[in-house]
Design an enzyme around this catalytic site. Structure first.
Site, PDB file in Angstrom:
ATOM      1  N   GLN A   1      -1.168   0.604   2.797  1.00 44.10           N
ATOM      2  CA  GLN A   1      -0.381   0.464   4.023  1.00 44.10           C
ATOM      3  C   GLN A   1      -1.197   0.706   5.290  1.00 44.10           C
ATOM      4  O   GLN A   1      -0.963   0.075   6.313  1.00 44.10           O
ATOM      5  CB  GLN A   1       0.807   1.426   3.996  1.00 44.10           C
TER       6      GLN A   1
ATOM      7  N   GLY B   1      14.094  -0.145   4.902  1.00 46.16           N
ATOM      8  CA  GLY B   1      12.805  -0.524   5.464  1.00 46.16           C
ATOM      9  C   GLY B   1      11.737  -0.628   4.399  1.00 46.16           C
ATOM     10  O   GLY B   1      12.010  -0.524   3.186  1.00 46.16           O
ATOM     11  N   GLU B   2      10.506  -0.795   4.836  1.00 48.09           N
ATOM     12  CA  GLU B   2       9.406  -1.019   3.902  1.00 48.09           C
ATOM     13  C   GLU B   2       9.230   0.138   2.927  1.00 48.09           C
ATOM     14  O   GLU B   2       9.099  -0.071   1.711  1.00 48.09           O
ATOM     15  CB  GLU B   2       8.107  -1.252   4.671  1.00 48.09           C
TER      16      GLU B   2
ATOM     17  N   GLN C   1      -1.417  -0.905   9.219  1.00 46.94           N
ATOM     18  CA  GLN C   1      -1.103  -0.060  10.371  1.00 46.94           C
ATOM     19  C   GLN C   1      -2.234  -0.055  11.392  1.00 46.94           C
ATOM     20  O   GLN C   1      -1.988  -0.003  12.597  1.00 46.94           O
ATOM     21  CB  GLN C   1      -0.810   1.362   9.881  1.00 46.94           C
TER      22      GLN C   1
ATOM     23  N   GLY D   1      18.283   3.822   3.364  1.00 43.95           N
ATOM     24  CA  GLY D   1      17.406   2.994   4.191  1.00 43.95           C
ATOM     25  C   GLY D   1      16.972   1.744   3.445  1.00 43.95           C
ATOM     26  O   GLY D   1      17.017   1.689   2.206  1.00 43.95           O
TER      27      GLY D   1
ATOM     28  N   SER E   1      -6.586   8.850   3.931  1.00 48.46           N
ATOM     29  CA  SER E   1      -5.143   8.868   3.693  1.00 48.46           C
ATOM     30  C   SER E   1      -4.754   9.997   2.759  1.00 48.46           C
ATOM     31  O   SER E   1      -5.564  10.498   1.976  1.00 48.46           O
ATOM     32  CB  SER E   1      -4.695   7.538   3.074  1.00 48.46           C
TER      33      SER E   1
ATOM     34  N   THR F   1       1.013   6.929  12.678  1.00 48.59           N
ATOM     35  CA  THR F   1       1.617   6.760  11.358  1.00 48.59           C
ATOM     36  C   THR F   1       2.287   8.071  10.964  1.00 48.59           C
ATOM     37  O   THR F   1       2.288   9.036  11.724  1.00 48.59           O
ATOM     38  CB  THR F   1       0.559   6.380  10.304  1.00 48.59           C
ATOM     39  N   CYS F   2       2.817   8.109   9.744  1.00 47.90           N
ATOM     40  CA  CYS F   2       3.432   9.350   9.271  1.00 47.90           C
ATOM     41  C   CYS F   2       2.427  10.501   9.242  1.00 47.90           C
ATOM     42  O   CYS F   2       2.801  11.657   9.424  1.00 47.90           O
ATOM     43  CB  CYS F   2       3.983   9.155   7.862  1.00 47.90           C
TER      44      CYS F   2
ATOM     45  N   ARG G   1      -0.742  10.640  10.956  1.00 43.88           N
ATOM     46  CA  ARG G   1      -1.747  10.804  12.006  1.00 43.88           C
ATOM     47  C   ARG G   1      -1.271  10.220  13.341  1.00 43.88           C
ATOM     48  O   ARG G   1      -0.453   9.289  13.369  1.00 43.88           O
ATOM     49  CB  ARG G   1      -3.057  10.134  11.597  1.00 43.88           C
TER      50      ARG G   1
END
Length: 428
Positions: free
Chosen positions: A115, A189-190, A119, A187, A108, A49-50, A52
């Protein structure tokens, strides 16, 4: 067999290193296939993920965590001194507790964010697709998903909903000056969509959406009451905007220093806020040196996150209770796996013996009708179940207490299960 974890996250590694380690799609699946092809790994899953990169694995009995670390470094062609100082290693129950904490949102950047649960699920799906998952990781990730769902339904850990996208939107709202109402979303995206939706709650703002595929920008703009721009209008849009939130998911930079420098000249001194939610980063970080430009990457969002932190802290003890319960369930399941083969072999042996005796009995009753035959078979089946009940409970109980292997070996020795699982099978 226990699970091993190697990982880096936003606590141990900079965004620059996390960018280098980031994997998704085909690259992630290829990495799993490479790991599985080594003599080190039996099962593997990568959570990327962003914030980790974590490798969960079960190992060949001849391998250890040093072997796994070497395999991970080889995957990225990284020298030891670049990765090792930032790497954490966990084994046994620590792995279970950590993944469950991750799924519940306790690890997190934004406490309790939603989110990460999706993931975690995606990480396991990718492992399944790559053929690197197995029974142990399947159960572990299922337990993590269960814990994550319970945390969000039984506690308030996610009641005050936010995410990196919301944090970026809050940063724009909190730092804008009077009259600064124009926000450009780069962008669709989500993360970009969530940020745009969060900003839409402010009626004062004027939103514009830009994307490489115009039709996608038009679709999101229509849903949010914004205007859509084509990618060739990027420079013009940067001149127009007071703030920019960028989250394209591109594997490379999309807004460069020289572009922003030229744009600032055209803006005639107006300040510009740039918020980069992407990993790898969308905006060249050197733009922060430009006059009247405020640049924030994903690591800088901690200040916004802190505002909501105390609201969720009170739920942590309740979430930790859930993690303790679900960890215990996984540990119990893992320990009882040690005796599952001997339980199966013992039952097969008992059923084979019973079936042999049933056949002998029926051969002595040539005139027995169907009801009599059925009654004898039910009796034999019932006896097997009753005889197996207590040994099964005791084997599982001793496994939970850590004595499963010893008791399993004793049972195999007493009943000769290794020599022949069902010694009567050939005589039937």
């Amino acid at each position: 067999m226990s699970v091993v974890l190697l990982g880096v996250n936003h606590h141990t590694a900079s965004v620059a290193l996390r960018e280098r380690l980031s994997l998704s799609g085909c690259a992630l699946r290829s990495a799993l296939e490479e790991l599985r092809a080594t003599e080190v790994v039996l099962e593997a899953a990568l959570l990327s993920t962003c914030n980790r990169l974590e490798l969960y694995a079960t190992l060949n009995p001849k391998a250890n965590t040093d072997c796994l670390t070497a395999a991970l470094r080889a995957l990225y062609l990284l020298p030891e001194d670049e990765l090792h100082p930032h790497l954490y290693v966990k084994t046994g129950d620590e792995v279970t507790q950590h993944l469950l904490r991750v799924a519940c949102g306790l690890e997190s950047m934004i406490l309790g964010e939603d989110q990460i649960l999706g993931q975690v699920g995606l990480a396991f799906q990718e492992a399944q697709t790559a053929g690197s998952s197995g029974p142990i990781l399947s159960r572990l990730f299922a337990q993590a998903t269960q814990a994550g769902k319970r945390a969000r339904t039984e506690t308030e850990i996610s009641r005050f909903t936010t995410s990196v996208s919301h944090a970026g939107a809050q940063l724009v709202l909190q730092t804008r000056q009077p009259g600064q109402n124009r926000v450009l979303i780069v962008g669709v995206g989500e993360m970009a969509t969530l940020a745009a939706q969060a900003l839409r709650s402010s009626s004062e703002l004027e939103l514009a959406i830009i994307n490489r595929t115009l039709i996608h920008a038009e679709d999101l703009a229509q849903r949010l009451g914004a205007r859509a721009l084509s990618w060739c209008q990027l420079d013009e849009a940067l001149v127009w905007a007071d703030a920019v939130i960028c989250a394209t998911g591109a594997p490379h930079t999309v807004i460069y220093y020289n572009v922003v420098a030229a744009v600032q000249k055209a803006r005639e001194g107006r300040s510009l806020t740039l918020v980069d939610l992407a990993v790898p980063r969308d905006i060249e970080e050197t733009v922060a040196t430009l006059e009247a430009v405020a640049y924030h990457d994903i690591d800088a969002l901690q200040q916004v996150i802190d505002a909501n932190f105390e609201l969720r802290r009170a739920a942590i003890p309740a979430v930790e209770d859930i993690i303790t319960q679900e960890t215990a369930r996984f540990t119990e399941w893992l320990q009882t796996r040690e005796v599952t083969p001997v339980i199966k072999d013992l039952r097969d042996w008992a059923q084979g013996l019973a079936q042999s005796e049933v056949q002998k009995a029926l051969s002595r009753l040539p005139g027995a009708d169907e009801a009599t035959q059925r009654a004898i078979e039910i009796l034999a089946h019932s006896l097997v179940n009753r005889l197996m009940h207590e040994p099964t409970l005791r084997l599982r109980s001793n496994a939970i207490e850590g004595n499963g292997v010893n008791y399993a070996d004793t049972v195999r020795d007493v009943f000769g299960l290794e020599a022949a699982r069902c010694p009567f099978a050939e005589k039937q």
